[in-house]
Write an enzyme that holds these catalytic residues in place. Sequence first.
Site, PDB file in Angstrom:
ATOM      1  N   ASP A 181      -0.485  -5.070   3.109  1.00  0.00           N
ATOM      2  CA  ASP A 181      -0.953  -3.836   3.748  1.00  0.00           C
ATOM      3  C   ASP A 181      -0.333  -3.811   5.131  1.00  0.00           C
ATOM      4  O   ASP A 181      -0.698  -4.635   5.977  1.00  0.00           O
ATOM      5  CB  ASP A 181      -2.489  -3.801   3.835  1.00  0.00           C
ATOM      6  CG  ASP A 181      -2.986  -2.438   4.308  1.00  0.00           C
ATOM      7  OD1 ASP A 181      -4.188  -2.149   4.137  1.00  0.00           O
ATOM      8  OD2 ASP A 181      -2.174  -1.662   4.868  1.00  0.00           O
ATOM      9  N   ILE A 218      -0.504  -1.785   7.721  1.00  0.00           N
ATOM     10  CA  ILE A 218      -1.533  -1.604   8.746  1.00  0.00           C
ATOM     11  C   ILE A 218      -2.874  -1.435   8.033  1.00  0.00           C
ATOM     12  O   ILE A 218      -3.134  -0.387   7.435  1.00  0.00           O
ATOM     13  CB  ILE A 218      -1.293  -0.385   9.656  1.00  0.00           C
ATOM     14  CG1 ILE A 218       0.060  -0.457  10.372  1.00  0.00           C
ATOM     15  CG2 ILE A 218      -2.424  -0.272  10.687  1.00  0.00           C
ATOM     16  CD1 ILE A 218       0.349   0.732  11.274  1.00  0.00           C
ATOM     17  N   ASP A 219      -3.691  -2.484   8.068  1.00  0.00           N
ATOM     18  CA  ASP A 219      -5.044  -2.349   7.516  1.00  0.00           C
ATOM     19  C   ASP A 219      -5.934  -1.940   8.687  1.00  0.00           C
ATOM     20  O   ASP A 219      -5.994  -2.633   9.701  1.00  0.00           O
ATOM     21  CB  ASP A 219      -5.512  -3.658   6.900  1.00  0.00           C
ATOM     22  CG  ASP A 219      -6.794  -3.462   6.131  1.00  0.00           C
ATOM     23  OD1 ASP A 219      -6.880  -2.473   5.377  1.00  0.00           O
ATOM     24  OD2 ASP A 219      -7.724  -4.257   6.300  1.00  0.00           O
ATOM     25  N   GLU A 234       0.826  -1.215   0.000  1.00  0.00           N
ATOM     26  CA  GLU A 234       0.000   0.000   0.000  1.00  0.00           C
ATOM     27  C   GLU A 234       0.857   1.260   0.000  1.00  0.00           C
ATOM     28  O   GLU A 234       0.609   2.195  -0.776  1.00  0.00           O
ATOM     29  CB  GLU A 234      -0.919   0.017   1.213  1.00  0.00           C
ATOM     30  CG  GLU A 234      -1.736   1.307   1.277  1.00  0.00           C
ATOM     31  CD  GLU A 234      -2.794   1.305   2.352  1.00  0.00           C
ATOM     32  OE1 GLU A 234      -2.762   0.442   3.252  1.00  0.00           O
ATOM     33  OE2 GLU A 234      -3.694   2.178   2.276  1.00  0.00           O
ATOM     34  N   THR A 274      -5.928   1.731   9.405  1.00  0.00           N
ATOM     35  CA  THR A 274      -5.047   2.791   9.917  1.00  0.00           C
ATOM     36  C   THR A 274      -5.797   3.792  10.781  1.00  0.00           C
ATOM     37  O   THR A 274      -5.293   4.258  11.804  1.00  0.00           O
ATOM     38  CB  THR A 274      -4.351   3.517   8.760  1.00  0.00           C
ATOM     39  OG1 THR A 274      -3.506   2.585   8.072  1.00  0.00           O
ATOM     40  CG2 THR A 274      -3.509   4.676   9.247  1.00  0.00           C
ATOM     41  N   ASP A 330      -5.578  -4.797   0.646  1.00  0.00           N
ATOM     42  CA  ASP A 330      -6.558  -4.966   1.724  1.00  0.00           C
ATOM     43  C   ASP A 330      -7.153  -6.369   1.737  1.00  0.00           C
ATOM     44  O   ASP A 330      -7.622  -6.834   2.778  1.00  0.00           O
ATOM     45  CB  ASP A 330      -7.710  -3.965   1.535  1.00  0.00           C
ATOM     46  CG  ASP A 330      -7.282  -2.512   1.655  1.00  0.00           C
ATOM     47  OD1 ASP A 330      -7.642  -1.720   0.774  1.00  0.00           O
ATOM     48  OD2 ASP A 330      -6.579  -2.182   2.630  1.00  0.00           O
TER      49      ASP A 330
HETATM   50  C1  LIP Z   1      -8.949   0.517   5.024  1.00  0.00           C
HETATM   51  C2  LIP Z   1      -9.742  -0.652   4.450  1.00  0.00           C
HETATM   52  C3  LIP Z   1     -11.233  -0.477   4.688  1.00  0.00           C
HETATM   53  C4  LIP Z   1     -11.693   0.803   4.062  1.00  0.00           C
HETATM   54  C5  LIP Z   1     -10.947   1.979   4.677  1.00  0.00           C
HETATM   55  C6  LIP Z   1      -9.438   1.832   4.510  1.00  0.00           C
HETATM   56  P1  LIP Z   1      -6.396   1.143   5.337  1.00  0.00           P
HETATM   57  O1  LIP Z   1      -7.610   0.316   4.659  1.00  0.00           O
HETATM   58  O2  LIP Z   1      -9.326  -1.838   5.059  1.00  0.00           O
HETATM   59  O3  LIP Z   1     -11.936  -1.547   4.125  1.00  0.00           O
HETATM   60  O4  LIP Z   1     -13.075   0.958   4.269  1.00  0.00           O
HETATM   61  O5  LIP Z   1     -11.347   3.169   4.043  1.00  0.00           O
HETATM   62  O6  LIP Z   1      -9.110   1.938   3.147  1.00  0.00           O
HETATM   63  O7  LIP Z   1      -6.363   2.445   4.585  1.00  0.00           O
HETATM   64  O8  LIP Z   1      -6.702   1.345   6.766  1.00  0.00           O
HETATM   65  O9  LIP Z   1      -5.171   0.317   5.096  1.00  0.00           O
END
Ligand code: LIP
Length: 303
Positions: A96, A98-99, A76, A101, A236
């Site tokens: 990713d 940190i998914d 990412e 964030t 993601d």
């Molecule tokens: C998140 C995604 C989530 C989405 C958020 C964000 P991140 O990823 O996992 O599904 O709704 O807007 O994109 O940005 O925290 O890695």
Amino acid sequence: MTSTINLQDILAFAITLARQAGAKIKHGSATRFEASTGVDEKKNAVDLVTETDQAVEAFVKQEISTRFPHHSFIGEESHAAGEKHILSDDPTWIVDPIDGTTNFVHGFPFSCISIGFTVGGEPVVGVVYNPFLDQLYSGAKGHGSFLNETTRLPLVAPAPSLPSLSRALLGIEWGSDRSPEVMSNKLKSFDNLIGQGEGKAMVRGVRSLGSAALNFCAVASGQLDMYWEIGCWEWDVAAGIVIALEAGGRVFGSKKSDLSAECSAELVTGRKYLIIRGIPEGKEGQVALAKEFYEHVVEWDQL
Ligand code: LIP
């Protein structure tokens, strides 16, 4: 190609790496308010990135390139830094760091590292680790999926029946695109799913974990019946796809796609995802639920 790669070795490496990254994420969380740069914004004020996201991805990328110098990498934050990426047939790590964030920034304990591995564009190994709850989800093609390496998913077997959308607990996300057109499509879709009356599905409930990867794992576990999102990315979802499929789930892309097709690179990168948990009614029942679901939502092409 998969036959020349030992998926169990890849899985073991990914699990160790996820736990190492998890320790860095927890440290970053503990010091997040002391960090000099704090939180930065990407495309808008709700699309966040932190020093920890960037440091964890750099660590993971380095570890992978040292162990597997000929494998490709998609991340990412590498993408955000301008690295172009096309998901090829080559063995590819899709990460990713940190998914979730926003959850990380706010101390809401639903953040994770997501480490996916594809061959021929197909996700074949996935590891998702939430260090805040010490929950590690893993899966490898043909080898099942597990919580904390020993508890097979789904958590309840045999899985309970899911005869219609109205019986579903559904994962949804508000995402980071808050433009009027996208919000209008989301709100119309959510109203059709949650509301009562003509043309409404009146699902039992909706939940938003704030992490696509953890939503996939909740479906794989049987804790959510379905999860739908348009706008997240391959980093993601790559790991979560394997974990969900190996738990009997089925992953769909656009409502216009072939609902009987197997997972492909086009689905992984298509930015439209519907996941339905394993059910006694099998693939036929999952396809029927997908058709019922798609009758209630408005799609859009996420820019
Ligand atoms: C998140 C995604 C989530 C989405 C958020 C964000 P991140 O990823 O996992 O599904 O709704 O807007 O994109 O940005 O925290 O890695």
